[in-house]
Design an enzyme around this catalytic site. Sequence first.
Site, PDB file in Angstrom:
ATOM      1  N   LYS A 149       0.810  -1.224   0.000  1.00  0.00           N
ATOM      2  CA  LYS A 149       0.000   0.000   0.000  1.00  0.00           C
ATOM      3  C   LYS A 149       0.842   1.272   0.000  1.00  0.00           C
ATOM      4  CE  LYS A 149      -4.395  -1.342   0.202  1.00  0.00           C
ATOM      5  NZ  LYS A 149      -5.435  -0.852  -0.716  1.00  0.00           N
TER       6      LYS A 149
ATOM      7  N   SER B 119       1.117 -10.113  -0.493  1.00  0.00           N
ATOM      8  CA  SER B 119       0.786  -8.686  -0.493  1.00  0.00           C
ATOM      9  C   SER B 119       0.946  -7.978   0.847  1.00  0.00           C
ATOM     10  CB  SER B 119      -0.652  -8.485  -0.992  1.00  0.00           C
ATOM     11  OG  SER B 119      -1.560  -9.154  -0.144  1.00  0.00           O
TER      12      SER B 119
END
Length: 415
Positions: A52, A309
């Site tokens: 992110k 991720s």
Amino acid sequence: MSDFANRAVAASKEMRALFGASPMQQNAHLSAIYDADIWLKREDLTPVRSYKIRGAFNAMRKVLKHHPDQQLFVCASAGNHAQGVAFVCKHFDRKGVIFMPVTTPQQKIDKTRIFGGANIEIVLTGDYFDQTLASAQAYCEREGAHFLSPFDDPDVIEGQASVAVEMIEQMGAVPDVVILPVGGGGLSSGVTAYLRAIKAQTELFLIEPAGGANLAAALQAGQPVTLDTVDTFVDGAAVARIGGATFEVLKDTPPDHVLKIEEDRICTTMLDMLNTEGVVLEPAGALALDALKDLRQQIKGKRVVCIASGGNFDFERLPEVKERAQRSAGLKKYFILRMPQRPGALKEFLGMLGPDDDIARFEYLKKSARNFGSVLIGIETKDADNFGQLTKLMDEGGFAFRDITNDSALSEFLI
């Protein structure tokens, strides 16, 4: 290369001022299991332990390039996006106001505050994310701040595409298959757009949690739709509606290349990676790796990249993860047992258990009749087939029972 590819490469280069490329690691353990050359793109090893930071950095960088006097940025997030925005605010020395639900775990609040330091203010508001988001957007309008979207923004998509840029640079070649998770679609659309832009002959598989399969729903409807309910266990990918900009990129994805994974099964992969490899993954971070179980035939003999991720996992959740993993593997079950109220009945039941069976929970719920009582019992075993023998013996012994392992309503109240 196309204009998008050039912008993604430029974004990747700019990020080196903030952090080094996340590692690309060949994984011998997974390669042996699946008879393929499997690599992990370790986004769990960025400074904020998720990808992110990339979208947040690129979006803020682009805003400041065109509006250098912009001082105030806002986001709404309970997790990885908040931490990425906080880190980037400190890097650019800008003020960030981060809206988080009041239910956000203290650990995530503390980490966000550490990353942003004096550059950020955390506002706790709303019991649910939609309420938090509304407060953040109202604040932006009132204060003239710039809202940093977690996924539905072209600059965020461009920033997430840097994952693919690094991946190919590090491998020195284009992989045969890329497997990546889908939440709001920022990462998946960024990687997809970049691979298309460079005309890579790479097969893409997009993985969603079963309780938040918004891409599958959007593909079926032909447009983004809002899911009625979302299971929040895979919090990094638990999004009720895929972004409009991200869906525009993903709308041509073949439906059979979008996989839904049960939340409990993801836990088996989290534990396997922790125990075997020493790799800590959050539920969303394990999505792509868990999907290998469903793609064994498609990936055999190929070079495969799984995007790990994120690794923002609170170890206070470990007992829940273990519980879910055991249930998914069929190694733990819960029964409501109608126990006869006569001498020796409990001993008779205990005699039905095998040498590998263990009682993990035993609780009298009520005496439902003069001659019977209801018992909640949890049993763990080393082989899922053992339950077949146990239930057969209970039937033959006249013990009425109900398996409530997968009954979500009863489990929520009783287990």
